[in-house]
Motif scaffolding. Structure first.
Motif, PDB file in Angstrom:
ATOM      1  N   PRO A 133       0.184  -1.828   0.217  1.00  0.00           N
ATOM      2  CA  PRO A 133      -0.194   0.031   0.220  1.00  0.00           C
ATOM      3  C   PRO A 133       0.896   1.494   0.061  1.00  0.00           C
ATOM      4  O   PRO A 133       0.416   2.680  -0.222  1.00  0.00           O
ATOM      5  CB  PRO A 133      -1.077  -0.246   1.121  1.00  0.00           C
ATOM      6  N   VAL A 134       1.875   1.529   0.397  1.00  0.00           N
ATOM      7  CA  VAL A 134       3.310   2.061   0.225  1.00  0.00           C
ATOM      8  C   VAL A 134       4.087   1.846  -0.662  1.00  0.00           C
ATOM      9  O   VAL A 134       4.576   0.849  -0.845  1.00  0.00           O
ATOM     10  CB  VAL A 134       3.787   2.676   1.344  1.00  0.00           C
ATOM     11  N   ASP A 135       4.462   3.333  -1.355  1.00  0.00           N
ATOM     12  CA  ASP A 135       6.004   3.865  -2.427  1.00  0.00           C
ATOM     13  C   ASP A 135       6.029   3.704  -1.840  1.00  0.00           C
ATOM     14  O   ASP A 135       7.507   4.514  -1.463  1.00  0.00           O
ATOM     15  CB  ASP A 135       5.519   4.437  -3.351  1.00  0.00           C
TER      16      ASP A 135
ATOM     17  N   LEU B 158       8.536  10.473   1.304  1.00  0.00           N
ATOM     18  CA  LEU B 158       7.821   9.343   2.702  1.00  0.00           C
ATOM     19  C   LEU B 158       7.127   9.586   3.690  1.00  0.00           C
ATOM     20  O   LEU B 158       8.976  10.425   4.878  1.00  0.00           O
ATOM     21  CB  LEU B 158       8.414   7.639   2.782  1.00  0.00           C
ATOM     22  N   THR B 159       6.213  10.889   4.336  1.00  0.00           N
ATOM     23  CA  THR B 159       6.313  11.454   4.934  1.00  0.00           C
ATOM     24  C   THR B 159       6.607  10.160   6.651  1.00  0.00           C
ATOM     25  O   THR B 159       6.260   8.644   5.970  1.00  0.00           O
ATOM     26  CB  THR B 159       5.063  11.972   5.232  1.00  0.00           C
TER      27      THR B 159
ATOM     28  N   ALA C 293       2.637   3.855   7.875  1.00  0.00           N
ATOM     29  CA  ALA C 293       1.512   2.961   7.186  1.00  0.00           C
ATOM     30  C   ALA C 293       2.125   1.467   6.659  1.00  0.00           C
ATOM     31  O   ALA C 293       2.165   0.254   6.123  1.00  0.00           O
ATOM     32  CB  ALA C 293       1.247   3.552   6.245  1.00  0.00           C
ATOM     33  N   ALA C 294       3.532   1.411   5.792  1.00  0.00           N
ATOM     34  CA  ALA C 294       4.253   0.624   5.436  1.00  0.00           C
ATOM     35  C   ALA C 294       4.786  -0.136   6.835  1.00  0.00           C
ATOM     36  O   ALA C 294       4.596  -1.714   6.071  1.00  0.00           O
ATOM     37  CB  ALA C 294       5.996   1.134   4.768  1.00  0.00           C
TER      38      ALA C 294
ATOM     39  N   TYR D 291      15.270  -1.417   8.025  1.00  0.00           N
ATOM     40  CA  TYR D 291      15.377   0.540   7.833  1.00  0.00           C
ATOM     41  C   TYR D 291      13.624   1.034   8.415  1.00  0.00           C
ATOM     42  O   TYR D 291      13.771   2.229   8.821  1.00  0.00           O
ATOM     43  CB  TYR D 291      15.895   0.451   6.533  1.00  0.00           C
ATOM     44  N   LEU D 292      12.654   0.631   7.188  1.00  0.00           N
ATOM     45  CA  LEU D 292      11.444   1.279   7.678  1.00  0.00           C
ATOM     46  C   LEU D 292      11.016   1.291   8.838  1.00  0.00           C
ATOM     47  O   LEU D 292      10.756   2.338   9.624  1.00  0.00           O
ATOM     48  CB  LEU D 292      10.932   0.857   6.986  1.00  0.00           C
ATOM     49  N   ARG D 293      11.388  -0.261   9.986  1.00  0.00           N
ATOM     50  CA  ARG D 293      10.600  -0.360  11.220  1.00  0.00           C
ATOM     51  C   ARG D 293      11.021   0.566  11.770  1.00  0.00           C
ATOM     52  O   ARG D 293      10.762   0.845  12.764  1.00  0.00           O
ATOM     53  CB  ARG D 293      10.939  -1.924  11.482  1.00  0.00           C
TER      54      ARG D 293
END
Length: 165
Positions: A64-66, A90-91, A97-98, A149-151
């Motif tokens: 759902p997230v680019d 990416l905010t 959300a990712a 990294y996102l986490r």
């Protein structure tokens, strides 16, 4: 020359400054990428040449997230770029959300049902490796790194800049 996916985590204050002063953002990114210490390493990430295959595989799975190209343009002075165009954003909310979607898109199932022939037929960069029949295992390894990294970014409330060099 290879095309490499790059990421930069930004605190709320850094993000606001980057949006107001894109030249500062460029200098900040260069400085962090040039450093070789744990603090800088935690703020940057590269997905090497896997970025295009990641985009293809994540879109195929309905992520759902680019997280490859970003979701919004960054204000950027005319004529300046970071490689293949200006960085995108990416905010912090979209980073969260990712992360919320990561469990449904685990690295071990990312390429399930996709063959090198499929990637070559879709002209996924770098096409030569898919034409040779190489499997997408290395792409899944980059996805695992990007998920970690996102986490970390979500835990800290960080936003991101993303670009291809």
């Amino acid at each position: 020359m290879s095309m490499i996916g790059r990421y930069l985590r930004l605190t709320r204050d850094e993000f606001e400054r980057a949006c107001q002063d894109p030249r500062w953002a460029a200098e900040h990114a260069r400085a962090l990428y040039d450093r070789d210490d744990a603090a800088a390493t935690a703020r940057v990430l590269e997905t090497d040449k896997a970025w295009h295959a990641l985009d293809f595989l994540l879109n195929r799975r309905g992520f759902p997230v680019d997280v490859v190209y970003g979701e919004a343009d960054m204000p950027w002075p005319e004529g300046e770029d970071w490689g293949y165009g200006p960085p995108r954003i990416l905010t912090a909310d979209r980073v969260r959300a990712a992360v919320d979607a990561l469990d449904d898109h685990a690295p071990d199932i990312l390429a399930e049902g996709v063959t090198p022939t499929d990637l070559a037929a879709a002209s996924i960069y770098p096409t030569a490796i898919w034409e040779r029949g190489e499997e997408a295992d290395w792409v899944a390894a980059h996805w695992a790194d990007l998920a970690k990294y996102l986490r970390a970014a979500a835990r800290e409330g960080d936003a991101m800049l993303l670009w291809i060099t």
